[in-house]
Write a protein that holds these residues in place. Structure first.
Motif, PDB file in Angstrom:
ATOM      1  N   GLU A  14       0.831  -1.203   0.000  1.00 39.13           N
ATOM      2  CA  GLU A  14       0.000   0.000   0.000  1.00 39.13           C
ATOM      3  C   GLU A  14       0.868   1.257   0.000  1.00 39.13           C
ATOM      4  N   LYS A  15       1.914   1.250   0.799  1.00 36.82           N
ATOM      5  CA  LYS A  15       2.803   2.417   0.849  1.00 36.82           C
ATOM      6  C   LYS A  15       3.526   2.609  -0.475  1.00 36.82           C
ATOM      7  N   PHE A  16       4.022   1.526  -1.047  1.00 37.71           N
ATOM      8  CA  PHE A  16       4.719   1.631  -2.329  1.00 37.71           C
ATOM      9  C   PHE A  16       3.803   2.233  -3.393  1.00 37.71           C
ATOM     10  N   MET A  17       2.581   1.760  -3.467  1.00 35.26           N
ATOM     11  CA  MET A  17       1.667   2.242  -4.496  1.00 35.26           C
ATOM     12  C   MET A  17       1.269   3.697  -4.258  1.00 35.26           C
ATOM     13  N   LYS A  18       1.020   4.069  -3.017  1.00 34.66           N
ATOM     14  CA  LYS A  18       0.669   5.462  -2.716  1.00 34.66           C
ATOM     15  C   LYS A  18       1.828   6.404  -3.008  1.00 34.66           C
ATOM     16  N   ASP A  19       3.043   5.925  -2.789  1.00 38.68           N
ATOM     17  CA  ASP A  19       4.216   6.759  -3.037  1.00 38.68           C
ATOM     18  C   ASP A  19       4.524   6.895  -4.531  1.00 38.68           C
ATOM     19  N   ASN A  20       4.327   5.819  -5.299  1.00 37.06           N
ATOM     20  CA  ASN A  20       4.842   5.772  -6.662  1.00 37.06           C
ATOM     21  C   ASN A  20       3.801   5.894  -7.769  1.00 37.06           C
ATOM     22  N   CYS A  21       2.537   5.617  -7.483  1.00 38.36           N
ATOM     23  CA  CYS A  21       1.524   5.709  -8.530  1.00 38.36           C
ATOM     24  C   CYS A  21       1.248   7.144  -9.000  1.00 38.36           C
ATOM     25  N   PRO A  22       1.293   8.164  -8.125  1.00 43.63           N
ATOM     26  CA  PRO A  22       1.001   9.508  -8.608  1.00 43.63           C
ATOM     27  C   PRO A  22       1.870   9.943  -9.785  1.00 43.63           C
ATOM     28  N   ALA A  23       3.145   9.580  -9.792  1.00 43.25           N
ATOM     29  CA  ALA A  23       4.019   9.953 -10.911  1.00 43.25           C
ATOM     30  C   ALA A  23       3.592   9.251 -12.193  1.00 43.25           C
ATOM     31  N   VAL A  24       3.152   8.004 -12.072  1.00 46.93           N
ATOM     32  CA  VAL A  24       2.682   7.264 -13.245  1.00 46.93           C
ATOM     33  C   VAL A  24       1.373   7.850 -13.756  1.00 46.93           C
ATOM     34  N   GLU A  25       0.479   8.207 -12.837  1.00 45.60           N
ATOM     35  CA  GLU A  25      -0.797   8.822 -13.225  1.00 45.60           C
ATOM     36  C   GLU A  25      -0.569  10.146 -13.954  1.00 45.60           C
ATOM     37  N   LYS A  26       0.308  10.972 -13.398  1.00 44.12           N
ATOM     38  CA  LYS A  26       0.591  12.276 -14.007  1.00 44.12           C
ATOM     39  C   LYS A  26       1.138  12.110 -15.417  1.00 44.12           C
ATOM     40  N   ALA A  27       2.082  11.198 -15.581  1.00 40.62           N
ATOM     41  CA  ALA A  27       2.664  10.971 -16.899  1.00 40.62           C
ATOM     42  C   ALA A  27       1.633  10.383 -17.852  1.00 40.62           C
ATOM     43  N   ALA A  28       0.799   9.472 -17.355  1.00 44.88           N
ATOM     44  CA  ALA A  28      -0.217   8.851 -18.217  1.00 44.88           C
ATOM     45  C   ALA A  28      -1.184   9.893 -18.765  1.00 44.88           C
ATOM     46  N   ILE A  29      -1.610  10.814 -17.932  1.00 43.76           N
ATOM     47  CA  ILE A  29      -2.536  11.858 -18.383  1.00 43.76           C
ATOM     48  C   ILE A  29      -1.890  12.720 -19.464  1.00 43.76           C
ATOM     49  N   ALA A  30      -0.649  13.128 -19.222  1.00 42.97           N
ATOM     50  CA  ALA A  30       0.035  13.973 -20.204  1.00 42.97           C
ATOM     51  C   ALA A  30       0.249  13.235 -21.520  1.00 42.97           C
ATOM     52  N   LEU A  31       0.664  11.995 -21.454  1.00 47.07           N
ATOM     53  CA  LEU A  31       0.963  11.235 -22.663  1.00 47.07           C
ATOM     54  C   LEU A  31      -0.305  10.834 -23.409  1.00 47.07           C
ATOM     55  N   LEU A  32      -1.385  10.582 -22.684  1.00 48.56           N
ATOM     56  CA  LEU A  32      -2.659  10.325 -23.347  1.00 48.56           C
ATOM     57  C   LEU A  32      -3.129  11.549 -24.120  1.00 48.56           C
ATOM     58  N   GLY A  33      -2.747  12.736 -23.649  1.00 50.04           N
ATOM     59  CA  GLY A  33      -3.089  13.943 -24.389  1.00 50.04           C
ATOM     60  C   GLY A  33      -2.489  13.947 -25.782  1.00 50.04           C
ATOM     61  N   ASP A  34      -1.324  13.309 -25.938  1.00 50.56           N
ATOM     62  CA  ASP A  34      -0.700  13.182 -27.250  1.00 50.56           C
ATOM     63  C   ASP A  34      -1.250  11.990 -28.035  1.00 50.56           C
ATOM     64  N   ILE A  35      -1.403  10.874 -27.344  1.00 53.40           N
ATOM     65  CA  ILE A  35      -1.837   9.642 -27.996  1.00 53.40           C
ATOM     66  C   ILE A  35      -3.307   9.693 -28.386  1.00 53.40           C
ATOM     67  N   ASP A  36      -4.114  10.313 -27.529  1.00 51.87           N
ATOM     68  CA  ASP A  36      -5.570  10.245 -27.684  1.00 51.87           C
ATOM     69  C   ASP A  36      -6.201  11.615 -27.393  1.00 51.87           C
ATOM     70  N   PRO A  37      -5.872  12.640 -28.178  1.00 51.31           N
ATOM     71  CA  PRO A  37      -6.411  13.980 -27.885  1.00 51.31           C
ATOM     72  C   PRO A  37      -7.932  14.017 -27.916  1.00 51.31           C
ATOM     73  N   GLY A  38      -8.514  14.582 -26.860  1.00 54.38           N
ATOM     74  CA  GLY A  38      -9.968  14.638 -26.752  1.00 54.38           C
ATOM     75  C   GLY A  38     -10.613  13.309 -26.433  1.00 54.38           C
ATOM     76  N   GLY A  39      -9.787  12.325 -26.127  1.00 54.70           N
ATOM     77  CA  GLY A  39     -10.297  10.966 -25.937  1.00 54.70           C
ATOM     78  C   GLY A  39     -10.740  10.679 -24.528  1.00 54.70           C
ATOM     79  N   GLY A  40     -11.207   9.458 -24.348  1.00 55.84           N
ATOM     80  CA  GLY A  40     -11.684   8.975 -23.063  1.00 55.84           C
ATOM     81  C   GLY A  40     -12.377   7.645 -23.268  1.00 55.84           C
ATOM     82  N   SER A  41     -12.840   7.065 -22.190  1.00 57.44           N
ATOM     83  CA  SER A  41     -13.484   5.755 -22.287  1.00 57.44           C
ATOM     84  C   SER A  41     -14.795   5.804 -23.052  1.00 57.44           C
ATOM     85  N   LEU A  42     -15.449   6.977 -23.070  1.00 55.50           N
ATOM     86  CA  LEU A  42     -16.715   7.106 -23.793  1.00 55.50           C
ATOM     87  C   LEU A  42     -16.564   8.029 -24.993  1.00 55.50           C
TER      88      LEU A  42
END
Length: 225
Positions: A194-222
Protein backbone atom coordinates in the motif's frame (compact mmCIF):
# COMPACT_ATOMS: atom_id res chain seq x y z
CA UNK A 1 -2.84 18.96 -15.10
CA UNK A 2 -5.67 17.81 -12.87
CA UNK A 3 -5.71 14.22 -11.69
CA UNK A 4 -9.13 13.08 -10.58
CA UNK A 5 -9.00 9.90 -8.57
CA UNK A 6 -11.61 7.88 -6.77
CA UNK A 7 -11.10 4.73 -4.71
CA UNK A 8 -13.42 1.76 -5.00
CA UNK A 9 -15.31 0.24 -2.10
CA UNK A 10 -15.37 -3.50 -2.72
CA UNK A 11 -18.59 -4.12 -0.85
CA UNK A 12 -20.37 -1.38 -2.75
CA UNK A 13 -19.07 -2.74 -6.02
CA UNK A 14 -20.51 -6.14 -5.19
CA UNK A 15 -23.89 -4.63 -4.43
CA UNK A 16 -23.93 -2.48 -7.53
CA UNK A 17 -22.71 -5.13 -9.97
CA UNK A 18 -26.22 -5.99 -11.13
CA UNK A 19 -27.35 -2.39 -11.54
CA UNK A 20 -27.23 -0.27 -14.66
CA UNK A 21 -23.93 1.60 -14.63
CA UNK A 22 -24.17 5.40 -14.57
CA UNK A 23 -22.72 7.72 -17.17
CA UNK A 24 -23.39 9.93 -20.18
CA UNK A 25 -23.72 8.77 -23.75
CA UNK A 26 -20.50 8.46 -25.77
CA UNK A 27 -19.51 11.70 -27.47
CA UNK A 28 -16.62 13.56 -29.08
CA UNK A 29 -14.72 14.92 -27.26
CA UNK A 30 -15.13 12.34 -24.54
CA UNK A 31 -17.53 13.25 -21.72
CA UNK A 32 -16.68 13.36 -18.03
CA UNK A 33 -17.42 10.12 -16.18
CA UNK A 34 -19.47 10.14 -12.95
CA UNK A 35 -17.36 9.33 -9.91
CA UNK A 36 -19.74 6.61 -8.71
CA UNK A 37 -18.95 4.58 -11.84
CA UNK A 38 -16.09 2.94 -9.93
CA UNK A 39 -18.62 1.09 -7.77
CA UNK A 40 -20.08 -0.81 -10.73
CA UNK A 41 -18.71 -4.04 -12.15
CA UNK A 42 -20.36 -3.35 -15.50
CA UNK A 43 -19.40 -0.23 -17.41
CA UNK A 44 -20.85 1.90 -20.13
CA UNK A 45 -18.59 1.57 -23.13
CA UNK A 46 -17.87 2.90 -26.58
CA UNK A 47 -16.59 1.01 -29.61
CA UNK A 48 -13.88 2.86 -31.45
CA UNK A 49 -10.50 2.31 -33.03
CA UNK A 50 -7.65 1.85 -30.57
CA UNK A 51 -5.67 5.13 -30.53
CA UNK A 52 -2.16 3.87 -29.67
CA UNK A 53 0.11 2.70 -32.52
CA UNK A 54 2.69 0.85 -30.35
CA UNK A 55 5.49 3.29 -31.20
CA UNK A 56 6.79 6.58 -29.80
CA UNK A 57 5.77 8.55 -32.90
CA UNK A 58 2.66 10.04 -31.28
CA UNK A 59 4.52 11.58 -28.36
CA UNK A 60 5.29 15.28 -28.56
CA UNK A 61 8.91 16.04 -27.54
CA UNK A 62 7.57 19.03 -25.61
CA UNK A 63 5.38 16.75 -23.51
CA UNK A 64 8.32 14.46 -22.81
CA UNK A 65 10.42 17.44 -21.74
CA UNK A 66 7.68 18.84 -19.49
CA UNK A 67 7.47 15.51 -17.68
CA UNK A 68 11.18 15.63 -16.94
CA UNK A 69 11.99 12.64 -19.15
CA UNK A 70 15.16 12.59 -21.21
CA UNK A 71 14.35 10.32 -24.16
CA UNK A 72 11.97 7.78 -25.68
CA UNK A 73 12.71 4.41 -27.23
CA UNK A 74 10.47 2.02 -29.15
CA UNK A 75 10.04 -1.38 -27.49
CA UNK A 76 10.71 -3.99 -30.16
CA UNK A 77 9.15 -7.45 -30.21
CA UNK A 78 9.74 -10.34 -32.59
CA UNK A 79 6.98 -9.16 -34.92
CA UNK A 80 7.70 -5.43 -34.65
CA UNK A 81 7.07 -2.54 -32.24
CA UNK A 82 5.18 -3.48 -29.07
CA UNK A 83 5.24 -0.18 -27.22
CA UNK A 84 7.22 2.87 -26.18
CA UNK A 85 9.61 3.35 -23.26
CA UNK A 86 9.80 6.88 -21.90
CA UNK A 87 13.18 7.17 -20.20
CA UNK A 88 13.30 9.26 -17.03
CA UNK A 89 16.46 8.04 -15.31
CA UNK A 90 15.62 9.80 -12.05
CA UNK A 91 15.85 8.55 -8.48
CA UNK A 92 12.05 8.15 -8.44
CA UNK A 93 11.30 6.67 -11.88
CA UNK A 94 13.63 4.85 -14.25
CA UNK A 95 11.28 4.29 -17.20
CA UNK A 96 7.61 4.37 -18.09
CA UNK A 97 6.50 1.79 -20.64
CA UNK A 98 3.40 2.34 -22.75
CA UNK A 99 2.02 -0.94 -24.08
CA UNK A 100 -1.10 -2.41 -25.64
CA UNK A 101 -3.11 -5.03 -23.78
CA UNK A 102 -5.35 -7.17 -25.98
CA UNK A 103 -8.11 -9.66 -25.16
CA UNK A 104 -6.50 -13.02 -24.28
CA UNK A 105 -8.71 -15.11 -26.55
CA UNK A 106 -11.57 -14.75 -29.07
CA UNK A 107 -14.20 -15.38 -26.39
CA UNK A 108 -13.23 -12.10 -24.65
CA UNK A 109 -14.35 -9.13 -26.76
CA UNK A 110 -12.56 -6.52 -24.60
CA UNK A 111 -9.51 -6.57 -22.37
CA UNK A 112 -10.28 -3.82 -19.89
CA UNK A 113 -13.31 -5.40 -18.14
CA UNK A 114 -11.07 -8.31 -17.12
CA UNK A 115 -8.73 -5.90 -15.32
CA UNK A 116 -11.61 -3.84 -13.89
CA UNK A 117 -13.05 -6.94 -12.24
CA UNK A 118 -9.74 -8.39 -11.07
CA UNK A 119 -9.65 -11.23 -13.59
CA UNK A 120 -6.34 -10.21 -15.19
CA UNK A 121 -3.11 -8.97 -13.68
CA UNK A 122 -2.02 -8.83 -10.07
CA UNK A 123 -4.52 -9.48 -7.29
CA UNK A 124 -2.12 -8.26 -4.58
CA UNK A 125 -3.22 -4.67 -5.13
CA UNK A 126 -6.22 -3.55 -7.15
CA UNK A 127 -7.64 -0.04 -7.25
CA UNK A 128 -10.26 1.35 -9.60
CA UNK A 129 -10.07 5.04 -10.48
CA UNK A 130 -11.10 7.64 -13.02
CA UNK A 131 -8.05 9.04 -14.76
CA UNK A 132 -8.40 12.74 -15.58
CA UNK A 133 -12.15 12.29 -15.12
CA UNK A 134 -12.49 10.76 -18.60
CA UNK A 135 -10.92 7.31 -18.50
CA UNK A 136 -11.80 4.22 -16.49
CA UNK A 137 -8.52 2.91 -15.10
CA UNK A 138 -7.12 0.34 -12.70
CA UNK A 139 -3.91 0.42 -10.70
CA UNK A 140 -2.16 -2.86 -9.94
CA UNK A 141 1.24 -3.76 -8.58
CA UNK A 142 3.36 -6.01 -10.74
CA UNK A 143 6.95 -7.14 -10.81
CA UNK A 144 9.19 -6.58 -13.82
CA UNK A 145 12.48 -8.37 -13.18
CA UNK A 146 11.23 -9.11 -9.68
CA UNK A 147 10.93 -5.42 -8.75
CA UNK A 148 7.62 -3.78 -7.82
CA UNK A 149 6.04 -1.28 -10.17
CA UNK A 150 2.79 0.67 -10.41
CA UNK A 151 0.88 -0.42 -13.51
CA UNK A 152 -2.00 1.79 -14.67
CA UNK A 153 -4.29 0.11 -17.21
CA UNK A 154 -6.60 2.50 -19.09
CA UNK A 155 -9.82 1.91 -21.03
CA UNK A 156 -9.86 3.87 -24.29
CA UNK A 157 -13.31 2.67 -25.39
CA UNK A 158 -11.67 0.03 -27.61
CA UNK A 159 -11.26 -3.76 -27.47
CA UNK A 160 -7.61 -3.20 -26.53
CA UNK A 161 -6.48 -1.23 -23.48
CA UNK A 162 -3.34 0.82 -22.95
CA UNK A 163 -1.09 0.15 -19.98
CA UNK A 164 1.46 2.47 -18.38
CA UNK A 165 4.12 0.50 -16.52
CA UNK A 166 6.16 2.46 -14.03
CA UNK A 167 9.63 0.93 -13.60
CA UNK A 168 11.43 2.30 -10.56
CA UNK A 169 15.19 2.16 -9.90
CA UNK A 170 16.42 -0.94 -8.10
CA UNK A 171 17.61 1.04 -5.08
CA UNK A 172 14.20 2.63 -4.60
CA UNK A 173 12.39 -0.68 -4.95
CA UNK A 174 14.70 -2.29 -2.37
CA UNK A 175 13.92 0.44 0.14
CA UNK A 176 10.38 -0.92 0.52
CA UNK A 177 11.46 -4.41 1.50
CA UNK A 178 10.37 -7.62 -0.18
CA UNK A 179 6.94 -7.06 -1.73
CA UNK A 180 7.02 -9.82 -4.34
CA UNK A 181 4.92 -12.53 -2.71
CA UNK A 182 6.32 -15.21 -5.02
CA UNK A 183 9.67 -14.72 -3.24
CA UNK A 184 8.17 -14.88 0.27
CA UNK A 185 6.09 -18.08 0.20
CA UNK A 186 3.15 -16.01 -1.10
CA UNK A 187 2.89 -14.02 2.11
CA UNK A 188 1.83 -10.53 1.06
CA UNK A 189 3.16 -7.44 2.82
CA UNK A 190 -0.08 -5.47 2.51
CA UNK A 191 1.16 -2.41 4.41
CA UNK A 192 4.37 -2.25 2.41
CA UNK A 193 2.51 -2.72 -0.88
CA UNK A 194 0.00 0.00 0.00
CA UNK A 195 2.80 2.42 0.85
CA UNK A 196 4.72 1.63 -2.33
CA UNK A 197 1.67 2.24 -4.50
CA UNK A 198 0.67 5.46 -2.72
CA UNK A 199 4.22 6.76 -3.04
CA UNK A 200 4.84 5.77 -6.66
CA UNK A 201 1.52 5.71 -8.53
CA UNK A 202 1.00 9.51 -8.61
CA UNK A 203 4.02 9.95 -10.91
CA UNK A 204 2.68 7.26 -13.24
CA UNK A 205 -0.80 8.82 -13.22
CA UNK A 206 0.59 12.28 -14.01
CA UNK A 207 2.66 10.97 -16.90
CA UNK A 208 -0.22 8.85 -18.22
CA UNK A 209 -2.54 11.86 -18.38
CA UNK A 210 0.03 13.97 -20.20
CA UNK A 211 0.96 11.24 -22.66
CA UNK A 212 -2.66 10.32 -23.35
CA UNK A 213 -3.09 13.94 -24.39
CA UNK A 214 -0.70 13.18 -27.25
CA UNK A 215 -1.84 9.64 -28.00
CA UNK A 216 -5.57 10.25 -27.68
CA UNK A 217 -6.41 13.98 -27.89
CA UNK A 218 -9.97 14.64 -26.75
CA UNK A 219 -10.30 10.97 -25.94
CA UNK A 220 -11.68 8.97 -23.06
CA UNK A 221 -13.48 5.75 -22.29
CA UNK A 222 -16.72 7.11 -23.79
CA UNK A 223 -15.16 8.85 -26.80
CA UNK A 224 -16.72 8.20 -30.18
CA UNK A 225 -13.68 9.10 -32.26
Amino acid sequence: MKIRLAAVAVALAALAGCSTPPGPAPASPAPVLPEDAIAYDDLLSADREFPFDNTCDQLDPGTVDELGARDVQVLQGIAGPVGCAVEFGTAELDELWIETRSPPNPSEPRYFPLVWNGEAGSTTYHRRLLLDGRYYAVETIDFYGGQPGCYVTVDTGSPDAVQFRGIVPEALAASYGELNSSFTNYTVDHAGTEKFMKDNCPAVEKAAIALLGDIDPGGGSLATS
